[in-house]
Design a protein around this motif. Structure first.
Motif, mmCIF file in Angstrom:
data_model
loop_
_atom_site.group_PDB
_atom_site.id
_atom_site.type_symbol
_atom_site.label_atom_id
_atom_site.label_comp_id
_atom_site.label_asym_id
_atom_site.label_seq_id
_atom_site.Cartn_x
_atom_site.Cartn_y
_atom_site.Cartn_z
ATOM 1 N N THR A 75 -2.516 -9.284 -20.752
ATOM 2 C CA THR A 75 -3.315 -8.543 -21.712
ATOM 3 C C THR A 75 -4.168 -7.520 -20.973
ATOM 4 O OG1 THR A 75 -5.205 -10.043 -21.594
ATOM 5 C CG2 THR A 75 -3.473 -10.583 -23.200
ATOM 6 N N LYS A 76 -4.671 -6.567 -21.715
ATOM 7 C CA LYS A 76 -5.564 -5.570 -21.131
ATOM 8 C C LYS A 76 -6.790 -6.254 -20.532
ATOM 9 C CE LYS A 76 -8.225 -1.463 -22.251
ATOM 10 N NZ LYS A 76 -8.731 -0.584 -23.291
ATOM 11 N N LYS A 77 -7.286 -7.281 -21.212
ATOM 12 C CA LYS A 77 -8.457 -8.017 -20.729
ATOM 13 C C LYS A 77 -8.165 -8.676 -19.377
ATOM 14 C CE LYS A 77 -11.630 -11.741 -21.858
ATOM 15 N NZ LYS A 77 -11.977 -12.821 -22.752
ATOM 16 N N GLU A 78 -6.981 -9.293 -19.234
ATOM 17 C CA GLU A 78 -6.617 -9.941 -17.967
ATOM 18 C C GLU A 78 -6.548 -8.920 -16.830
ATOM 19 O OE1 GLU A 78 -3.814 -13.684 -19.226
ATOM 20 O OE2 GLU A 78 -3.026 -11.676 -19.570
ATOM 21 N N VAL A 79 -5.990 -7.753 -17.109
ATOM 22 C CA VAL A 79 -5.902 -6.693 -16.100
ATOM 23 C C VAL A 79 -7.308 -6.243 -15.704
ATOM 24 C CG1 VAL A 79 -5.138 -4.330 -15.652
ATOM 25 C CG2 VAL A 79 -3.621 -5.919 -16.838
ATOM 26 N N GLU A 80 -8.164 -6.031 -16.689
ATOM 27 C CA GLU A 80 -9.543 -5.603 -16.411
ATOM 28 C C GLU A 80 -10.284 -6.650 -15.577
ATOM 29 O OE1 GLU A 80 -10.987 -4.885 -20.374
ATOM 30 O OE2 GLU A 80 -10.192 -2.844 -20.407
ATOM 31 N N GLU A 81 -10.059 -7.944 -15.868
ATOM 32 C CA GLU A 81 -10.715 -9.004 -15.097
ATOM 33 C C GLU A 81 -10.252 -9.018 -13.646
ATOM 34 O OE1 GLU A 81 -9.998 -12.577 -17.349
ATOM 35 O OE2 GLU A 81 -11.646 -12.162 -18.723
ATOM 36 N N ILE A 82 -8.989 -8.739 -13.403
ATOM 37 C CA ILE A 82 -8.477 -8.679 -12.036
ATOM 38 C C ILE A 82 -9.119 -7.519 -11.295
ATOM 39 C CG2 ILE A 82 -6.423 -8.170 -10.630
ATOM 40 C CD1 ILE A 82 -4.823 -9.832 -12.724
ATOM 41 N N PHE A 83 -9.132 -6.341 -11.914
ATOM 42 C CA PHE A 83 -9.683 -5.159 -11.251
ATOM 43 C C PHE A 83 -11.198 -5.231 -11.078
ATOM 44 C CE2 PHE A 83 -5.590 -3.217 -12.312
ATOM 45 C CZ PHE A 83 -5.299 -2.628 -11.091
ATOM 46 N N SER A 84 -11.885 -5.919 -11.975
ATOM 47 C CA SER A 84 -13.344 -6.030 -11.851
ATOM 48 C C SER A 84 -13.750 -7.102 -10.845
ATOM 49 C CB SER A 84 -13.959 -6.365 -13.212
ATOM 50 O OG SER A 84 -13.654 -7.703 -13.574
ATOM 51 N N GLY A 85 -12.810 -7.954 -10.465
ATOM 52 C CA GLY A 85 -13.117 -9.033 -9.529
ATOM 53 C C GLY A 85 -13.511 -10.322 -10.222
ATOM 54 N N LYS A 86 -13.585 -10.307 -11.543
ATOM 55 C CA LYS A 86 -13.944 -11.512 -12.292
ATOM 56 C C LYS A 86 -12.853 -12.574 -12.157
ATOM 57 C CE LYS A 86 -15.409 -13.043 -16.874
ATOM 58 N NZ LYS A 86 -15.660 -12.637 -18.250
ATOM 59 N N ASN A 87 -11.613 -12.142 -12.183
ATOM 60 C CA ASN A 87 -10.468 -13.029 -11.998
ATOM 61 C C ASN A 87 -9.966 -12.834 -10.575
ATOM 62 O OD1 ASN A 87 -8.019 -14.354 -11.947
ATOM 63 N ND2 ASN A 87 -7.323 -13.556 -13.907
ATOM 64 N N LYS A 88 -10.203 -13.807 -9.713
ATOM 65 C CA LYS A 88 -9.851 -13.688 -8.298
ATOM 66 C C LYS A 88 -8.339 -13.839 -8.115
ATOM 67 C CE LYS A 88 -14.093 -13.311 -6.947
ATOM 68 N NZ LYS A 88 -14.629 -12.045 -6.634
ATOM 69 N N THR A 89 -7.735 -12.887 -7.438
ATOM 70 C CA THR A 89 -6.328 -12.948 -7.105
ATOM 71 C C THR A 89 -6.183 -12.859 -5.591
ATOM 72 O OG1 THR A 89 -6.097 -10.554 -7.329
ATOM 73 C CG2 THR A 89 -5.577 -11.868 -9.265
ATOM 74 N N LYS A 90 -5.103 -13.416 -5.089
ATOM 75 C CA LYS A 90 -4.869 -13.374 -3.644
ATOM 76 C C LYS A 90 -4.457 -11.965 -3.254
ATOM 77 C CE LYS A 90 -3.215 -15.841 0.180
ATOM 78 N NZ LYS A 90 -2.774 -17.099 0.672
ATOM 79 N N LYS A 91 -5.046 -11.463 -2.164
ATOM 80 C CA LYS A 91 -4.741 -10.125 -1.685
ATOM 81 C C LYS A 91 -4.241 -10.214 -0.258
ATOM 82 C CE LYS A 91 -7.964 -7.976 -4.757
ATOM 83 N NZ LYS A 91 -9.218 -7.441 -5.024
ATOM 84 N N TYR A 92 -3.383 -9.279 0.113
ATOM 85 C CA TYR A 92 -2.806 -9.234 1.446
ATOM 86 C C TYR A 92 -3.139 -7.901 2.099
ATOM 87 C CZ TYR A 92 -0.161 -13.132 -0.429
ATOM 88 O OH TYR A 92 0.184 -14.321 -1.004
ATOM 89 N N ASN A 93 -3.398 -7.931 3.393
ATOM 90 C CA ASN A 93 -3.693 -6.711 4.137
ATOM 91 C C ASN A 93 -2.429 -6.003 4.600
ATOM 92 O OD1 ASN A 93 -6.557 -6.887 4.032
ATOM 93 N ND2 ASN A 93 -6.436 -8.535 5.528
ATOM 94 N N ASN A 94 -1.329 -6.754 4.686
ATOM 95 C CA ASN A 94 -0.061 -6.160 5.112
ATOM 96 C C ASN A 94 1.088 -7.058 4.681
ATOM 97 O OD1 ASN A 94 0.316 -8.224 7.176
ATOM 98 N ND2 ASN A 94 -1.348 -7.182 8.261
ATOM 99 N N VAL A 95 2.297 -6.562 4.865
ATOM 100 C CA VAL A 95 3.491 -7.277 4.431
ATOM 101 C C VAL A 95 3.684 -8.559 5.247
ATOM 102 C CG1 VAL A 95 6.004 -7.103 4.213
ATOM 103 C CG2 VAL A 95 4.591 -5.163 3.613
ATOM 104 N N ALA A 96 3.314 -8.549 6.523
ATOM 105 C CA ALA A 96 3.472 -9.732 7.364
ATOM 106 C C ALA A 96 2.694 -10.917 6.786
ATOM 107 C CB ALA A 96 3.017 -9.423 8.786
ATOM 108 N N GLU A 97 1.472 -10.665 6.298
ATOM 109 C CA GLU A 97 0.676 -11.733 5.679
ATOM 110 C C GLU A 97 1.371 -12.269 4.430
ATOM 111 O OE1 GLU A 97 -3.318 -10.619 4.753
ATOM 112 O OE2 GLU A 97 -3.804 -10.107 6.831
ATOM 113 N N LEU A 98 1.936 -11.368 3.640
ATOM 114 C CA LEU A 98 2.647 -11.773 2.430
ATOM 115 C C LEU A 98 3.821 -12.675 2.786
ATOM 116 C CD1 LEU A 98 3.437 -11.603 -0.597
ATOM 117 C CD2 LEU A 98 4.641 -9.492 -0.028
ATOM 118 N N PHE A 99 4.642 -12.251 3.766
ATOM 119 C CA PHE A 99 5.801 -13.046 4.147
ATOM 120 C C PHE A 99 5.382 -14.411 4.703
ATOM 121 C CE2 PHE A 99 8.458 -9.054 4.567
ATOM 122 C CZ PHE A 99 9.256 -9.373 3.468
#
Length: 87
Positions: free
Chosen positions: A58-82
């Motif tokens: 939903t638009k609300k879920e997207v806004e929460e991710i971008f605002s930092g309210k909904n914490k998502t895992k982030k990667y600095n590079n592809v090696a971390e992702l793999f």
């Protein structure tokens, strides 16, 4: 290693190349990521929908991710992702 030759629209290739450059990867790496995820998941690694399909988020879920309210895992590079995917 084997080569794959594909035909692709020139504009799409440029847009994708620009996007991957921003992400810190090249076209080959992006295609390998797609192929690996396809094998791991046993299919295309994302849902394919037509224009009448319901949105995945939903638009609300997207806004929460971008605002930092909904914490998502982030990667600095592809090696971390793999590394995380191999767990």
């Amino acid at each position: 290693m084997k080569n794959i030759n594909i035909r692709i629209d020139e504009n799409l290739k440029k847009e994708a190349s620009d996007l991957f450059k921003e992400l810190g990867i090249d076209m080959t790496t992006a295609i390998v990521v797609f192929l690996r995820q396809s094998v791991i998941t046993g299919g295309i690694p994302f849902e394919i929908k037509n224009s009448k399909s319901k949105a995945l988020m939903t638009k609300k879920e997207v806004e929460e991710i971008f605002s930092g309210k909904n914490k998502t895992k982030k990667y600095n590079n592809v090696a971390e992702l793999f590394k995380d995917l191999d767990k």
